[in-house]
Motif scaffolding. Structure first.
Motif, PDB file in Angstrom:
ATOM      1  N   ALA A  41     -12.400 -22.343   1.753  1.00  0.00           N
ATOM      2  CA  ALA A  41     -11.715 -22.857   0.556  1.00  0.00           C
ATOM      3  C   ALA A  41     -12.616 -22.902  -0.680  1.00  0.00           C
ATOM      4  CB  ALA A  41     -11.100 -24.234   0.808  1.00  0.00           C
ATOM      5  N   GLU A  42     -13.748 -22.219  -0.630  1.00  0.00           N
ATOM      6  CA  GLU A  42     -14.602 -22.113  -1.806  1.00  0.00           C
ATOM      7  C   GLU A  42     -14.855 -20.651  -2.115  1.00  0.00           C
ATOM      8  OE1 GLU A  42     -17.237 -26.153  -0.849  1.00  0.00           O
ATOM      9  OE2 GLU A  42     -18.211 -24.286  -1.434  1.00  0.00           O
ATOM     10  N   GLY A  43     -15.272 -20.372  -3.351  1.00  0.00           N
ATOM     11  CA  GLY A  43     -15.675 -19.013  -3.674  1.00  0.00           C
ATOM     12  C   GLY A  43     -17.058 -18.712  -3.123  1.00  0.00           C
ATOM     13  N   PRO A  44     -17.405 -17.431  -3.010  1.00  0.00           N
ATOM     14  CA  PRO A  44     -18.754 -17.070  -2.558  1.00  0.00           C
ATOM     15  C   PRO A  44     -19.816 -17.626  -3.503  1.00  0.00           C
ATOM     16  CG  PRO A  44     -17.291 -15.163  -2.529  1.00  0.00           C
ATOM     17  CD  PRO A  44     -16.564 -16.250  -3.258  1.00  0.00           C
ATOM     18  N   THR A  45     -20.950 -18.014  -2.932  1.00  0.00           N
ATOM     19  CA  THR A  45     -22.088 -18.538  -3.697  1.00  0.00           C
ATOM     20  C   THR A  45     -23.245 -17.573  -3.567  1.00  0.00           C
ATOM     21  OG1 THR A  45     -21.392 -20.802  -3.235  1.00  0.00           O
ATOM     22  CG2 THR A  45     -23.659 -20.488  -3.960  1.00  0.00           C
TER      23      THR A  45
END
Lengths: 113, 113
Positions: A41-45
């Protein structure tokens, strides 16, 4: 046509041991490579990058190795920690010829406490 | 400092409808990218903006997809006559300059029923 490939969909490693994630590419014009880490549920870091003029780049527990002749790069994490459990994507681009970054399909790393 | 934000976080729409997805990049970042990520795949490039202009839109799958960035900051991805195959997570990323590492937003999950 997948230009960046991550052939291992998953990897499990004991806490404290080394994690090695692999990535292969087919386009010899690629000259800049990156690793991203993604939690659900997060974008790539962004994690670490390497340009083709180098064969190794290190940042704390993370080291990326580039073997241009084999068109292969790897990410080493040592020591592995439970918080490293995530999906890791490698990406590549040819800076002089375009703006696209090509991503692999990802490797899901699980670090077992 | 604020990272890349995307709204809405989730969008459910009926087949044939029009949708708009919004991206707020990191302040001062001139480069902005849109990607689409399907289940089990890596991010797939759609379009790249440098400032207000679309410098590379070669990844847009067809003419139902369009993106704008009128003032060089916020960008909107527009999809006309949505199809079930458009269902995916749409990711936006920004970077301080062309070719440098990208910072991703959390994505918009689009579901076309």
């Amino acid at each position: 046509d997948q230009q960046v490939k991550q052939n291992s969909p998953s990897l499990s490693v004991q806490e404290g041991r080394i994690s090695i994630l692999n990535c292969d590419y087919t386009n010899s014009m690629f000259d800049y490579f990156l690793w991203y880490k993604k939690y659900p549920a997060e974008g790539p870091t962004f994690l670490i990058s390497i340009s083709s003029i180098k064969d190794k780049n290190e940042d704390g527990r993370f080291t990326v190795f580039l073997n241009k002749s084999a068109k292969h790069l790897s990410l080493h994490i040592v020591p592995s920690q439970p918080g490293d459990s995530a999906v890791y994507f490698c990406a590549a681009s040819a800076l002089g010829t375009g703006n696209q970054f090509y991503f692999g399909t990802g490797t899901s790393l699980t670090v077992i406490p | 400092g604020a990272g890349v934000s995307q709204t809405p976080s989730n969008k459910v729409t009926e087949k044939g409808k029009y949708v708009e997805l919004r991206c707020d990049p990191i302040s001062g970042h001139t480069a902005l990218y849109w990607y689409r990520q399907s289940l089990g795949q890596g991010p797939e490039f759609l379009i790249y903006f440098q400032g207000t202009g679309a410098a590379d839109d070669s990844g847009l799958p067809n003419d139902r997809f369009f993106a704008v960035r009128p003032e060089g900051s916020v960008s909107t991805l527009k999809i006309q006559r949505t199809e079930r195959g458009d269902s995916a997570v749409y990711l936006c990323a920004s970077s301080s300059r062309q070719g440098s590492e990208q910072y991703f937003g959390p994505g918009t999950r689009l579901t076309v029923t």
